[in-house]
Scaffold this motif. Structure first.
Motif, PDB file in Angstrom:
ATOM      1  N   ASN A 286      40.722  11.627  -3.666  1.00 39.79           N
ATOM      2  CA  ASN A 286      41.436  10.634  -3.437  1.00 39.79           C
ATOM      3  C   ASN A 286      40.427  10.125  -1.913  1.00 39.79           C
ATOM      4  OD1 ASN A 286      43.600   8.015  -3.170  1.00 39.79           O
ATOM      5  ND2 ASN A 286      43.682   9.135  -0.921  1.00 39.79           N
ATOM      6  N   ASP A 287      39.737   9.379  -1.534  1.00 38.63           N
ATOM      7  CA  ASP A 287      39.176   9.105  -0.233  1.00 38.63           C
ATOM      8  C   ASP A 287      37.436   9.759   0.311  1.00 38.63           C
ATOM      9  OD1 ASP A 287      41.348   6.854   0.058  1.00 38.63           O
ATOM     10  OD2 ASP A 287      42.596   9.422   1.205  1.00 38.63           O
TER      11      ASP A 287
ATOM     12  N   VAL B  79      39.002   2.339  -6.966  1.00 38.89           N
ATOM     13  CA  VAL B  79      39.748   1.179  -6.191  1.00 38.89           C
ATOM     14  C   VAL B  79      40.982   0.763  -6.190  1.00 38.89           C
ATOM     15  CG1 VAL B  79      38.628  -0.824  -4.474  1.00 38.89           C
ATOM     16  CG2 VAL B  79      37.172   0.850  -6.218  1.00 38.89           C
ATOM     17  N   THR B  80      41.656   1.457  -5.006  1.00 37.33           N
ATOM     18  CA  THR B  80      43.232  -0.021  -5.182  1.00 37.33           C
ATOM     19  C   THR B  80      42.911  -0.728  -4.595  1.00 37.33           C
ATOM     20  OG1 THR B  80      43.656   2.309  -3.824  1.00 37.33           O
ATOM     21  CG2 THR B  80      45.159   0.250  -3.141  1.00 37.33           C
TER      22      THR B  80
ATOM     23  N   GLU C  47      40.831   1.428   3.382  1.00 37.86           N
ATOM     24  CA  GLU C  47      39.919   1.447   4.961  1.00 37.86           C
ATOM     25  C   GLU C  47      38.919   3.156   4.870  1.00 37.86           C
ATOM     26  OE1 GLU C  47      42.897   3.138   7.218  1.00 37.86           O
ATOM     27  OE2 GLU C  47      44.573   0.469   7.616  1.00 37.86           O
ATOM     28  N   ASP C  48      38.772   3.092   3.206  1.00 37.01           N
ATOM     29  CA  ASP C  48      37.680   3.834   2.905  1.00 37.01           C
ATOM     30  C   ASP C  48      36.106   3.546   2.662  1.00 37.01           C
ATOM     31  OD1 ASP C  48      39.986   6.106   2.932  1.00 37.01           O
ATOM     32  OD2 ASP C  48      40.051   5.541   0.713  1.00 37.01           O
ATOM     33  N   LEU C  49      35.474   5.025   2.312  1.00 38.15           N
ATOM     34  CA  LEU C  49      33.815   3.628   1.955  1.00 38.15           C
ATOM     35  C   LEU C  49      34.034   2.370   1.146  1.00 38.15           C
ATOM     36  CD1 LEU C  49      31.949   7.051   2.075  1.00 38.15           C
ATOM     37  CD2 LEU C  49      31.459   5.320   3.244  1.00 38.15           C
TER      38      LEU C  49
END
Length: 143
Positions: free
Chosen positions: A75-76, A113-114, A94-96
């Motif tokens: 995750n992330d 992806v969320t 908020e991640d890449l």
């Protein structure tokens, strides 16, 4: 038709190994228990684990998953996914961005992806995501 060089994610339970749930158990022990229970995909979520410990845990969980014929997604953290030789990564808002994750991970690893809805899912697909996750898992004031 699947034209991707990676297979579809395995059928079966997709479960999270989270460092804030059952903190008395190690991430590796949680992963082992979930795999023994039939998990086919584990998402390793380490929001509170220091980076060195997170890398060690990721490497151990990836090894467990490989022995069990399961998939491990970090995750992330694309860096931890690469360093642990994980099967892929799951990124949020908020991640890449997924395009950058795909660029770093290459064509063989998974990128999840969320998504916050239909438009987000379409954007994730256009960005090269293999799958989307929809909805919050934990209580939040933003999702």
């Amino acid at each position: 038709m699947n034209v991707s060089p990676r297979p579809l994610l395995p059928q079966g339970p997709y479960l999270l190994v989270d460092d804030s749930v059952r903190p008395e158990l190690s991430l590796v022990d949680k992963a082992r228990r979930l795999l023994e229970g039939g998990a086919r995909v584990l998402q390793l979520r380490m929001k509170h684990t220091p980076p060195r410990d997170a890398l060690a845990a990721a490497r151990a969980v990836v090894a467990l998953c490989r022995r069990a014929g399961a998939v491990c997604l970090v995750n992330d953290r694309v860096d931890l996914a690469l360093l642990s030789d994980a099967h892929g990564v799951h990124v949020g808002d908020e991640d890449l961005p997924p395009e950058a994750a795909r660029e770093l991970l290459g064509p063989v690893r998974y990128v999840g992806v969320t998504a916050r809805g239909t438009e987000g899912a379409k954007a994730a697909k256009a960005a090269g995501a293999d799958y989307v996750g929809v909805g919050p898992l934990f209580g939040t004031t933003t999702k």
